[in-house]
Design a protein around this motif. Sequence first.
Motif, PDB file in Angstrom:
ATOM      1  N   ILE A 142       0.839  -1.211   0.000  1.00 22.11           N
ATOM      2  CA  ILE A 142       0.000   0.000   0.000  1.00 22.11           C
ATOM      3  C   ILE A 142       0.867   1.251   0.000  1.00 22.11           C
ATOM      4  CG2 ILE A 142      -1.690   1.303   1.347  1.00 22.11           C
ATOM      5  CD1 ILE A 142      -2.775  -1.399   2.335  1.00 22.11           C
ATOM      6  N   LEU A 143       1.985   1.219   0.756  1.00 20.61           N
ATOM      7  CA  LEU A 143       2.875   2.383   0.827  1.00 20.61           C
ATOM      8  C   LEU A 143       3.490   2.693  -0.534  1.00 20.61           C
ATOM      9  CD1 LEU A 143       4.315   4.474   2.654  1.00 20.61           C
ATOM     10  CD2 LEU A 143       6.119   2.779   3.000  1.00 20.61           C
ATOM     11  N   LEU A 144       3.939   1.663  -1.227  1.00 17.88           N
ATOM     12  CA  LEU A 144       4.585   1.861  -2.521  1.00 17.88           C
ATOM     13  C   LEU A 144       3.581   2.024  -3.660  1.00 17.88           C
ATOM     14  CD1 LEU A 144       7.446  -0.801  -2.222  1.00 17.88           C
ATOM     15  CD2 LEU A 144       7.639   1.673  -1.950  1.00 17.88           C
ATOM     16  N   GLY A 145       2.435   1.369  -3.552  1.00 17.99           N
ATOM     17  CA  GLY A 145       1.475   1.378  -4.654  1.00 17.99           C
ATOM     18  C   GLY A 145       0.307   2.320  -4.503  1.00 17.99           C
ATOM     19  N   GLY A 146       0.105   2.869  -3.293  1.00 12.82           N
ATOM     20  CA  GLY A 146      -1.025   3.763  -3.094  1.00 12.82           C
ATOM     21  C   GLY A 146      -2.351   3.042  -3.315  1.00 12.82           C
ATOM     22  N   ILE A 147      -3.242   3.667  -4.074  1.00 11.32           N
ATOM     23  CA  ILE A 147      -4.550   3.074  -4.339  1.00 11.32           C
ATOM     24  C   ILE A 147      -4.413   1.780  -5.126  1.00 11.32           C
ATOM     25  CG2 ILE A 147      -4.883   4.413  -6.449  1.00 11.32           C
ATOM     26  CD1 ILE A 147      -7.588   3.338  -3.893  1.00 11.32           C
ATOM     27  N   LYS A 148      -3.406   1.717  -6.004  1.00  3.90           N
ATOM     28  CA  LYS A 148      -3.182   0.469  -6.749  1.00  3.90           C
ATOM     29  C   LYS A 148      -2.683  -0.625  -5.805  1.00  3.90           C
ATOM     30  CE  LYS A 148      -2.405   0.630 -11.020  1.00  3.90           C
ATOM     31  NZ  LYS A 148      -1.884   0.848 -12.392  1.00  3.90           N
ATOM     32  N   GLY A 149      -1.982  -0.264  -4.752  1.00  2.00           N
ATOM     33  CA  GLY A 149      -1.575  -1.245  -3.754  1.00  2.00           C
ATOM     34  C   GLY A 149      -2.773  -1.830  -3.022  1.00  2.00           C
ATOM     35  N   VAL A 150      -3.754  -0.968  -2.702  1.00  2.00           N
ATOM     36  CA  VAL A 150      -4.989  -1.447  -2.066  1.00  2.00           C
ATOM     37  C   VAL A 150      -5.712  -2.413  -3.001  1.00  2.00           C
ATOM     38  CG1 VAL A 150      -7.244  -0.764  -1.152  1.00  2.00           C
ATOM     39  CG2 VAL A 150      -5.226   0.655  -0.694  1.00  2.00           C
ATOM     40  N   LYS A 151      -5.758  -2.067  -4.273  1.00  2.98           N
ATOM     41  CA  LYS A 151      -6.395  -2.949  -5.254  1.00  2.98           C
ATOM     42  C   LYS A 151      -5.652  -4.282  -5.356  1.00  2.98           C
ATOM     43  CE  LYS A 151      -8.120   0.860  -8.144  1.00  2.98           C
ATOM     44  NZ  LYS A 151      -8.028   1.515  -9.490  1.00  2.98           N
ATOM     45  N   THR A 152      -4.322  -4.223  -5.245  1.00  5.98           N
ATOM     46  CA  THR A 152      -3.532  -5.454  -5.288  1.00  5.98           C
ATOM     47  C   THR A 152      -3.880  -6.372  -4.120  1.00  5.98           C
ATOM     48  OG1 THR A 152      -1.707  -4.295  -6.379  1.00  5.98           O
ATOM     49  CG2 THR A 152      -1.190  -6.386  -5.306  1.00  5.98           C
ATOM     50  N   THR A 194      -8.976  -6.748 -13.879  1.00  3.47           N
ATOM     51  CA  THR A 194     -10.027  -5.744 -13.763  1.00  3.47           C
ATOM     52  C   THR A 194      -9.870  -4.919 -12.502  1.00  3.47           C
ATOM     53  OG1 THR A 194     -11.550  -7.206 -14.956  1.00  3.47           O
ATOM     54  CG2 THR A 194     -12.521  -5.371 -13.742  1.00  3.47           C
ATOM     55  N   ILE A 195      -9.588  -5.563 -11.366  1.00  8.87           N
ATOM     56  CA  ILE A 195      -9.493  -4.841 -10.097  1.00  8.87           C
ATOM     57  C   ILE A 195      -8.240  -3.968 -10.050  1.00  8.87           C
ATOM     58  CG2 ILE A 195      -9.138  -5.140  -7.614  1.00  8.87           C
ATOM     59  CD1 ILE A 195     -10.985  -7.556  -7.756  1.00  8.87           C
ATOM     60  N   ILE A 196      -7.108  -4.507 -10.466  1.00  7.06           N
ATOM     61  CA  ILE A 196      -5.859  -3.743 -10.353  1.00  7.06           C
ATOM     62  C   ILE A 196      -5.742  -2.681 -11.443  1.00  7.06           C
ATOM     63  CG2 ILE A 196      -3.337  -3.899 -10.393  1.00  7.06           C
ATOM     64  CD1 ILE A 196      -3.538  -6.662  -9.206  1.00  7.06           C
ATOM     65  N   TYR A 197      -6.111  -3.020 -12.670  1.00 11.58           N
ATOM     66  CA  TYR A 197      -5.841  -2.118 -13.798  1.00 11.58           C
ATOM     67  C   TYR A 197      -7.087  -1.460 -14.373  1.00 11.58           C
ATOM     68  CZ  TYR A 197      -1.541  -4.790 -13.430  1.00 11.58           C
ATOM     69  OH  TYR A 197      -0.407  -5.392 -12.950  1.00 11.58           O
ATOM     70  N   GLY A 198      -8.281  -1.860 -13.909  1.00 12.32           N
ATOM     71  CA  GLY A 198      -9.495  -1.180 -14.327  1.00 12.32           C
ATOM     72  C   GLY A 198     -10.035  -1.655 -15.659  1.00 12.32           C
ATOM     73  N   TYR A 199     -11.095  -0.947 -16.100  1.00  7.46           N
ATOM     74  CA  TYR A 199     -11.734  -1.267 -17.377  1.00  7.46           C
ATOM     75  C   TYR A 199     -11.108  -0.406 -18.470  1.00  7.46           C
ATOM     76  CZ  TYR A 199     -15.265  -2.663 -13.945  1.00  7.46           C
ATOM     77  OH  TYR A 199     -15.919  -3.215 -12.864  1.00  7.46           O
TER      78      TYR A 199
END
Length: 396
Positions: A142-152, A194-199
């Motif tokens: 989460i620290l390194l990825g931000g919102i994308k880290g949460v999605k990960t 879909t969750i990490i990279y979106g539509y």
Amino acid sequence: MKSFFKGFLYFIFIFLAFLFIFFGNRYVHNSQHYKGVVYEREEELNQLIFAKVISIDKTAEDASDSSNTVIYFKARVFGDKESNDKLITGTQVIDNSVKNSIQVSPGDKVVLFPMDDEFLFQYYYRFDKISVLGGIFAAFIILLGGIKGVKTIISLALTCLSIFFVFIPSIGRGFNIYLSSCIICLYIIVTTFTIIYGYNKKSATAAFSCLIGAAFSVIITYITDKWMLLTGYINDDAYMLGTILGIDNLDVKAIMFSMITIGAMGAIMDVSMSIASALYEIKLNTAGSSPWALLKSGFSIGRDMMGTMTNTLILAYIGSSLIVVLIYANSDYSLMNLLNKEELIFEFLQSLIGSLSLLLTIPITAVVCSFFFTDKYYKECSLKKQPAVSRYLAKL
């Protein structure tokens, strides 16, 4: 309004992904398809208790075996509603001939088994420590990825839940293992991208390439199975599995198929998204990139990734099977007999099929991206960004 709608669709997709796990688990457990028997949980597991060592009372030589040392200690029970905070006396028997034996000390958390009027040490309680390590892992993501880290993290949770709550129970209930593993692989690919990279076209292209790469893995596994005349009985656990699950004529070859396919999934997804993301950025920030130029770039990027990713797979499988390799390597088997053991053949297959699927995914992703990342798409997605890029270039 548009971002709100995209966010709404995103949460709807996550909700549907959780519904798949929930109803999939219920369907598997309630299905009449079940061929096995229900095993009662071992009585020992019902009696184990958790306790924290408070003090060491004494250390003495084992009266029945002089090579053993007995440690008597006091511990306080935790995690049990009926006897929480109760003070008990435990014993640990240490085999002095075993090099890595670890004696209990104050502050250690242990798992004890009650026998008559005493509590015998079984093993150390380690779940709290692995939970801390998992928390650190999630925090760094989460620290390194931000919102994308949460999605990960969400994607990883869904992947693990689908395997442990849908796929594994489906095997125990006698469902078709080939079909179950393909459904789970499809679920993991769709939810992860879909969750990490979106539509968007980038994630759709990567997912499509990943599906083709996974399909190649399935085909290669099937061909090698027929070609090498594999039985699936690679060790004693494979022989016992059907009895443990209560399933007559369990298809252990199908389980081997699942191990190889699911094992190769991570590398295939990694390569497909890495190439798709790089080519997307090239197309987005380089005016007039032709499909042929993107194809050449894709192959160039893939060649750079090929060596390290192949090494990653090979080393991962060698590391996981090192004990097996050491046992056979130090036995009296001749080299040819050793290399023909099905247990080792399976380890080679995992490495080679995973690496081969990875290598096939590289040109597939390059071709798919060069086809879908057209000039028309580039103009649509970079209409707002191009003036900023032009102004930046003008300043240089």
